[in-house]
Each structure stands twice: as structure tokens, then as C-alpha cells.
Write a protein that holds these residues in place. Structure first.
Motif, PDB file in Angstrom:
ATOM      1  N   GLY A   1       0.848  -1.197   0.000  1.00  0.00           N
ATOM      2  CA  GLY A   1       0.000   0.000   0.000  1.00  0.00           C
ATOM      3  C   GLY A   1       0.878   1.238   0.000  1.00  0.00           C
ATOM      4  N   LEU A   2       0.555   2.179  -0.846  1.00  0.00           N
ATOM      5  CA  LEU A   2       1.323   3.428  -0.889  1.00  0.00           C
ATOM      6  C   LEU A   2       0.414   4.560  -0.438  1.00  0.00           C
ATOM      7  CD1 LEU A   2       3.295   2.877  -4.229  1.00  0.00           C
ATOM      8  CD2 LEU A   2       4.134   2.617  -1.875  1.00  0.00           C
ATOM      9  N   ARG A   3       0.797   5.180   0.668  1.00  0.00           N
ATOM     10  CA  ARG A   3      -0.003   6.302   1.189  1.00  0.00           C
ATOM     11  C   ARG A   3       0.458   7.577   0.493  1.00  0.00           C
ATOM     12  NH1 ARG A   3       0.892   4.271   7.270  1.00  0.00           N
ATOM     13  NH2 ARG A   3      -0.688   2.631   7.275  1.00  0.00           N
ATOM     14  N   PHE A   4      -0.188   7.861  -0.628  1.00  0.00           N
ATOM     15  CA  PHE A   4       0.150   9.093  -1.352  1.00  0.00           C
ATOM     16  C   PHE A   4      -0.302  10.285  -0.516  1.00  0.00           C
ATOM     17  CE2 PHE A   4      -1.101   6.742  -5.551  1.00  0.00           C
ATOM     18  CZ  PHE A   4       0.037   5.966  -5.473  1.00  0.00           C
ATOM     19  N   PHE A   5       0.545  11.294  -0.442  1.00  0.00           N
ATOM     20  CA  PHE A   5       0.121  12.567   0.110  1.00  0.00           C
ATOM     21  C   PHE A   5      -0.521  13.348  -1.052  1.00  0.00           C
ATOM     22  CE2 PHE A   5       1.497  12.840   4.610  1.00  0.00           C
ATOM     23  CZ  PHE A   5       1.827  11.504   4.739  1.00  0.00           C
ATOM     24  N   ASN A   6      -0.422  14.666  -1.126  1.00  0.00           N
ATOM     25  CA  ASN A   6      -1.176  15.389  -2.171  1.00  0.00           C
ATOM     26  C   ASN A   6      -0.404  15.393  -3.482  1.00  0.00           C
ATOM     27  OD1 ASN A   6      -2.344  16.237   0.439  1.00  0.00           O
ATOM     28  ND2 ASN A   6      -3.657  17.456  -0.884  1.00  0.00           N
ATOM     29  N   VAL A   7      -0.889  14.594  -4.424  1.00  0.00           N
ATOM     30  CA  VAL A   7      -0.176  14.413  -5.683  1.00  0.00           C
ATOM     31  C   VAL A   7      -0.609  15.494  -6.672  1.00  0.00           C
ATOM     32  CG1 VAL A   7       0.397  12.744  -7.482  1.00  0.00           C
ATOM     33  CG2 VAL A   7      -0.331  11.928  -5.225  1.00  0.00           C
ATOM     34  N   PHE A   8       0.336  15.992  -7.467  1.00  0.00           N
ATOM     35  CA  PHE A   8      -0.020  16.992  -8.476  1.00  0.00           C
ATOM     36  C   PHE A   8       0.841  16.799  -9.710  1.00  0.00           C
ATOM     37  CE2 PHE A   8       3.440  20.151  -8.641  1.00  0.00           C
ATOM     38  CZ  PHE A   8       4.236  19.676  -7.603  1.00  0.00           C
ATOM     39  N   GLY A   9       0.393  17.377 -10.819  1.00  0.00           N
ATOM     40  CA  GLY A   9       1.160  17.302 -12.061  1.00  0.00           C
ATOM     41  C   GLY A   9       0.237  17.495 -13.245  1.00  0.00           C
ATOM     42  N   PRO A  10       0.814  17.488 -14.467  1.00  0.00           N
ATOM     43  CA  PRO A  10      -0.003  17.581 -15.670  1.00  0.00           C
ATOM     44  C   PRO A  10      -1.004  16.428 -15.730  1.00  0.00           C
ATOM     45  CG  PRO A  10       2.339  17.804 -16.191  1.00  0.00           C
ATOM     46  CD  PRO A  10       2.255  17.416 -14.750  1.00  0.00           C
ATOM     47  N   ARG A  11      -2.118  16.658 -16.381  1.00  0.00           N
ATOM     48  CA  ARG A  11      -3.218  15.698 -16.586  1.00  0.00           C
ATOM     49  C   ARG A  11      -4.080  15.499 -15.339  1.00  0.00           C
ATOM     50  NH1 ARG A  11       0.648  13.022 -19.984  1.00  0.00           N
ATOM     51  NH2 ARG A  11       0.963  11.169 -18.695  1.00  0.00           N
ATOM     52  N   GLN A  12      -3.865  16.309 -14.298  1.00  0.00           N
ATOM     53  CA  GLN A  12      -4.811  16.276 -13.168  1.00  0.00           C
ATOM     54  C   GLN A  12      -5.944  17.213 -13.568  1.00  0.00           C
ATOM     55  OE1 GLN A  12      -3.267  17.702  -9.389  1.00  0.00           O
ATOM     56  NE2 GLN A  12      -4.543  16.233  -8.300  1.00  0.00           N
ATOM     57  N   ASP A  13      -7.145  16.674 -13.650  1.00  0.00           N
ATOM     58  CA  ASP A  13      -8.283  17.435 -14.166  1.00  0.00           C
ATOM     59  C   ASP A  13      -8.538  18.689 -13.313  1.00  0.00           C
ATOM     60  OD1 ASP A  13     -10.673  18.357 -15.131  1.00  0.00           O
ATOM     61  OD2 ASP A  13     -11.890  16.771 -14.216  1.00  0.00           O
ATOM     62  N   PRO A  14      -8.467  19.881 -13.905  1.00  0.00           N
ATOM     63  CA  PRO A  14      -8.663  21.087 -13.096  1.00  0.00           C
ATOM     64  C   PRO A  14     -10.101  21.590 -13.059  1.00  0.00           C
ATOM     65  CG  PRO A  14      -7.827  21.685 -15.264  1.00  0.00           C
ATOM     66  CD  PRO A  14      -8.068  20.197 -15.280  1.00  0.00           C
ATOM     67  N   ARG A  15     -11.013  20.985 -13.846  1.00  0.00           N
ATOM     68  CA  ARG A  15     -12.301  21.638 -14.065  1.00  0.00           C
ATOM     69  C   ARG A  15     -13.453  21.043 -13.280  1.00  0.00           C
ATOM     70  NH1 ARG A  15     -11.634  24.826 -19.050  1.00  0.00           N
ATOM     71  NH2 ARG A  15      -9.622  25.787 -18.585  1.00  0.00           N
TER      72      ARG A  15
ATOM     73  N   VAL B   1     -10.027  29.995  -1.245  1.00  0.00           N
ATOM     74  CA  VAL B   1      -9.354  29.217  -0.202  1.00  0.00           C
ATOM     75  C   VAL B   1     -10.406  28.844   0.845  1.00  0.00           C
ATOM     76  CG1 VAL B   1      -7.756  29.424   1.742  1.00  0.00           C
ATOM     77  CG2 VAL B   1      -7.055  30.182  -0.532  1.00  0.00           C
ATOM     78  N   PHE B   2     -10.516  27.545   1.157  1.00  0.00           N
ATOM     79  CA  PHE B   2     -11.485  27.120   2.180  1.00  0.00           C
ATOM     80  C   PHE B   2     -10.853  27.276   3.561  1.00  0.00           C
ATOM     81  CE2 PHE B   2     -12.748  24.522  -1.606  1.00  0.00           C
ATOM     82  CZ  PHE B   2     -13.901  25.250  -1.873  1.00  0.00           C
ATOM     83  N   GLY B   3     -11.498  28.085   4.410  1.00  0.00           N
ATOM     84  CA  GLY B   3     -10.943  28.358   5.743  1.00  0.00           C
ATOM     85  C   GLY B   3      -9.904  29.464   5.644  1.00  0.00           C
ATOM     86  N   ASP B   4      -9.005  29.481   6.656  1.00  0.00           N
ATOM     87  CA  ASP B   4      -8.035  30.589   6.696  1.00  0.00           C
ATOM     88  C   ASP B   4      -6.849  30.376   5.768  1.00  0.00           C
ATOM     89  OD1 ASP B   4      -6.617  28.607   7.972  1.00  0.00           O
ATOM     90  OD2 ASP B   4      -6.505  29.616   9.922  1.00  0.00           O
ATOM     91  N   GLY B   5      -6.722  29.197   5.212  1.00  0.00           N
ATOM     92  CA  GLY B   5      -5.637  28.935   4.261  1.00  0.00           C
ATOM     93  C   GLY B   5      -4.318  28.591   4.932  1.00  0.00           C
ATOM     94  N   ALA B   6      -4.326  28.506   6.270  1.00  0.00           N
ATOM     95  CA  ALA B   6      -3.089  28.149   6.981  1.00  0.00           C
ATOM     96  C   ALA B   6      -2.922  26.626   7.060  1.00  0.00           C
ATOM     97  CB  ALA B   6      -3.095  28.752   8.379  1.00  0.00           C
ATOM     98  N   GLN B   7      -3.942  25.878   6.606  1.00  0.00           N
ATOM     99  CA  GLN B   7      -3.789  24.421   6.575  1.00  0.00           C
ATOM    100  C   GLN B   7      -2.658  24.068   5.622  1.00  0.00           C
ATOM    101  OE1 GLN B   7      -6.378  26.121   5.230  1.00  0.00           O
ATOM    102  NE2 GLN B   7      -7.574  24.921   3.779  1.00  0.00           N
ATOM    103  N   THR B   8      -1.901  23.019   5.967  1.00  0.00           N
ATOM    104  CA  THR B   8      -0.739  22.672   5.139  1.00  0.00           C
ATOM    105  C   THR B   8      -0.888  21.283   4.526  1.00  0.00           C
ATOM    106  OG1 THR B   8       0.393  21.845   7.094  1.00  0.00           O
ATOM    107  CG2 THR B   8       0.893  24.117   6.435  1.00  0.00           C
ATOM    108  N   ARG B   9      -0.219  21.120   3.398  1.00  0.00           N
ATOM    109  CA  ARG B   9      -0.196  19.837   2.714  1.00  0.00           C
ATOM    110  C   ARG B   9       1.225  19.543   2.241  1.00  0.00           C
ATOM    111  NH1 ARG B   9      -4.399  19.832   4.786  1.00  0.00           N
ATOM    112  NH2 ARG B   9      -6.438  19.202   4.019  1.00  0.00           N
ATOM    113  N   ASP B  10       1.500  18.262   2.019  1.00  0.00           N
ATOM    114  CA  ASP B  10       2.785  17.812   1.489  1.00  0.00           C
ATOM    115  C   ASP B  10       2.523  17.457   0.020  1.00  0.00           C
ATOM    116  OD1 ASP B  10       4.956  16.169   0.748  1.00  0.00           O
ATOM    117  OD2 ASP B  10       5.249  15.475   2.814  1.00  0.00           O
TER     118      ASP B  10
END
Ligand code: NAD
Ligand code: UD1
Length: 321
Positions: A163-177, A199-208
Motif C-alpha cells: 500500500g502506498l499512502r500518497f500525500f497530495n499528488v499533483f502534475g499535468p493531466r490532473q483534471d482542473p475543471r 481558499v477554504f478556511g483561513d488557508g493556513a492548513q498545510t499539505r505535502d
């Protein structure tokens, strides 16, 4: 030249994995219902089994003759799990059991996508794999369920898994719409068109935020690491970015002023998500992950090129060569 089954192979991460498997000479069968994926993301020449990953008979057929299965098909949005609890459960957990059940006859190794969402909010950051699991969303609870079913798959049925616990993945071909899209794809798309972002909330939430090429490297190396012990590993960078900081960085990458508005926070949200990548690096032999800005530049360039899917991109490359 081995044949692999990739569930969700017409999606964002699946299309990058498909391209990497083909580049090393492997053959590919894709199982996808095209709900969030698209035909334009299907690797040219790959076999497509179009249908539902929770359809046990279909998955059993798709598993015939494969050397391994990469299981990525899921409803990947935390927010959609809030809106449609039962429907997302059926795809995200029952679908995973269907995959493992189909793998059992020949003990086909399965590398599957788990998520950082299994951790919920943690007191100690960065998060290591042995941290207590406290999912805050239906999505996270189902991903944790996948990991527990993987233990059963190994213990009872002798199926090797990872099992691979992906954190927040991004890159080309991620549907933006879609409103359920990942934050980076939405922000890059809107800011590059001169539109404001919310931005949902105060925007101080963090992601990897981890770049998709690094995720693909983990998936490929992961097939050799699958075992009946059902190991799980973080796939992350060890670097935290707040959502507001992200908005500013993306505005800079797009060469526009950051127009950031605020809306109430989302339900079921994690406040801080930051992973420790050390175990995966050591076990899978992974290199240094891409920098956020490097990856953002790739996304902005892809948007500028008109958001081609994998198939269209291949056709464009063929024209140029
Ligand atoms: P995506 O939506 O682009 O890809 C998912 C694919 O699965 C799509 O092609 C979709 O059509 C397909 N699919 C959905 N429901 C299906 C069903 N019932 N039957 C068959 N196919 C179905 O999402 P992604 O970001 O590429 O996510 C891939 C995997 O990684 C998912 O398991 C997701 O939960 C996991 N994950 C993603 C992230 C992220 O940040 N993107 C982070 C952690 C985990
Ligand atoms: C994401 C993934 C999920 C994965 C998890 C692992 C997507 C769609 N979801 O969930 O599959 O398992 O990471 O950590 O890729 N935000 C805004 N404005 C927006 C959109 C989002 O402020 O327009 C905020 C959200 O409130 C959240 C953060 O950005 O705080 C990230 O949101 P999102 O990209 O949806 O991802 P996660 O919910 O973290």
C-alpha cells in the motif's frame, strides 16, 4: 515484457504510470469506468476493459494473465466522500476487495493506492508510517479499510501487496475543471486565466505536495516490494506548504497577481498533513523528490498547451519528431 493490469489507468496518476510502464517495454491492460478519467488519457495501444472496479466478474477477467496489478481506481476526492458516503465506499473499499479477490487464484501481486487521509490530524509531524490512524473522512476510513483488507489478503490468501499512502499528488493531466479536483490543478487553471481562487478556511492548513513523477517511481519500485506482510509506505516529500502560500507561489509561476478569496472550511478536513519519506526512500531506493516550483512549472506549461491527455500528447510528439 510483462503484462500489467492498471485499474484507474485513464486517470491522472494512472496515465503517468501507463506511460512509464510502456517506456520500459511492458504491456498494459487498463480497467477504468471513465468516470473521472478520459479516453484521451488511455495509452495508445493499451487494452481497455471499460467498467466498474467493484464488478467482481469483470475484474476477475481483467486479471487473467497479468504479472501484477497496480490498483488506482477510486473516487479520489475527500469532498465527494462527504457528499456520497455509500457510493464512494462501494468504489473505494468494495472495489479494492474485488481486486484482491481476483488476485487470489494466482496470487498476483497488488500495489494499491492508499492515502495520507488515513492519518487524520496528528500531534507529531512529520508523520511516520507507524503513527496512530485516525481518519477524519469517509475517504480516509475506506483507504484504511483497504490496508486492513490487504493484511487479510496476505494472511489468509497468500497475496503479496504493497500500500502506498500518497500525500497530495499533483502534475499535468490532473483534471482542473471539477469542484472535486486537487487544489493545485484548480489554482493553476484559474490563476493562469486571470480568475480568482477560493481558499477554504483561513488557508493556513498545510499539505505535502508530491509531484506525479515521484509517485510513479514509487509505484514501479513498489511491485518488487509487495509481500504477504502487506507493508505500507508514505509517498511524500517531507516539505509542508500552506494553501495560501500555494496560491501565492502559483500566481508567481503564472506571472499574475494572487487574487485569493476565502470561503468557510470544508467538513472532514485535515489541518496539517506532512509525511516522513525516509522509509519509502530506503526500501524503494527513491531519489530526491522534485521541488514544488519545478512541478508547478510543468503544470502551467501543460495548461498553456491546451491540457492534452496522454494520447493527444503522444500524437503531438509524433508530429514533431
Ligand atoms: P483520478 O480521478 O484522476 O483517477 C481515478 C481513475 O479511476 C479515473 O480514471 C476514474 O475514471 C477511475 N474510476 C473511478 N471510479 C471507478 C470505478 N468504479 N471503476 C473503474 N474505474 C473507476 O484520480 P488520481 O488522482 O489519479 O487517483 C488515483 C489513485 O490515487 C486513487 O486511488 C486515489 O484515491 C489515490 N490518491 C490520489 C491522491 C492525489 O492527490 N491525487 C492522493 C492520495 C491517494
Ligand atoms: C487530497 C487528494 C486525496 C488524497 C489526499 C492525501 C485530490 C482531489 N484529493 O485530498 O485523493 O488522498 O490529498 O493527502 O487530489 N482547497 C482550497 N480551495 C480549493 C480546493 C482545495 O482551499 O479550491 C484546500 C482544501 O480545503 C484543502 C487543500 O486545499 O485544505 C487540499 O485540498 P484537495 O486538493 O481537495 O486535497 P485533500 O482534501 O488534501
Amino acid at each position: 515484457m510483462a503484462l500489467y493490469l492498471v485499474t484507474g489507468g485513464c486517470g491522472f496518476i494512472g496515465s503517468h504510470l501507463a506511460a512509464a510502464l510502456a517506456a520500459r517495454g511492458d504491456r498494459l491492460r487498463v480497467l477504468d469506468d471513465l468516470s473521472t478519467g478520459s479516453l484521451d488519457n488511455l495509452l495508445p495501444g493499451a487494452e481497455l476493459v471499460q467498467g466498474d472496479v467493484a464488478d467482481a466478474a469483470l475484474v476477475r477477467d481483467a486479471m487473467q494473465g497479468v504479472a501484477g496489478c497496480f490498483h488506482l481506481a477510486a473516487i479520489a476526492s475527500v469532498e465527494r466522500g462527504v457528499q456520497d458516503w455509500l457510493g464512494t465506499h462501494r468504489v473505494n473499499l468494495t472495489g479494492t476487495i474485488a481486486v484482491m479477490d481476483a488476485a487470489r487464484e494466482r496470487r498476483v501481486p497488488v500495489v494499491y493506492a492508499s492515502s495520507a487521509a488515513v492519518y487524520g490530524d496528528q500531534a507529531v509531524l512529520p508523520i511516520t508510517e507507524d503513527a496512530p490512524k485516525r481518519p477524519l473522512s469517509a475517504y480516509g476510513a475506506d483507504k484504511l479499510g483497504c490496508e486492513q483488507q490487504a493484511l487479510v489478503a496476505g494472511h489468509v490468501h497468500g497475496i503479496p501487496t504493497l500500500g502506498l499512502r500518497f500525500f497530495n499528488v499533483f502534475g499535468p493531466r490532473q483534471d482542473p475543471r471539477s469542484p472535486y479536483s486537487g487544489v493545485i490543478s484548480i489554482f493553476c487553471d484559474r490563476l493562469s486565466r486571470g480568475e480568482p481562487v477560493t481558499v477554504f478556511g483561513d488557508g493556513a492548513q498545510t499539505r505535502d505536495f508530491v509531484y506525479v513523477a515521484d509517485v510513479v517511481a514509487a509505484l514501479l519500485a513498489g511491485m518488487q516490494a509487495a509481500s504477504v506482510e502487506a507493508p505500507v509506505l508514505n509517498v511524500c516529500t517531507g516539505r509542508a506548504t500552506s494553501v495560501v502560500e500555494l496560491g501565492r507561489t502559483i500566481a508567481a509561476a503564472c506571472g499574475v497577481a494572487a487574487d485569493i478569496r476565502h470561503a468557510p472550511p470544508r467538513a472532514g478536513e485535515i489541518r496539517h498533513s506532512l509525511g516522513n519519506p525516509a522509509q519509502a526512500r530506503a526500501l524503494l531506493g527513491l531519489g530526491e523528490p522534485a521541488r514544488l516550483r519545478e512541478g508547478l512549472d510543468q503544470v502551467v506549461a501543460w495548461l498553456r498547451d491546451g491540457r492534452p491527455g496522454l494520447a493527444r500528447q503522444r500524437a503531438l510528439e509524433a508530429q514533431l519528431s
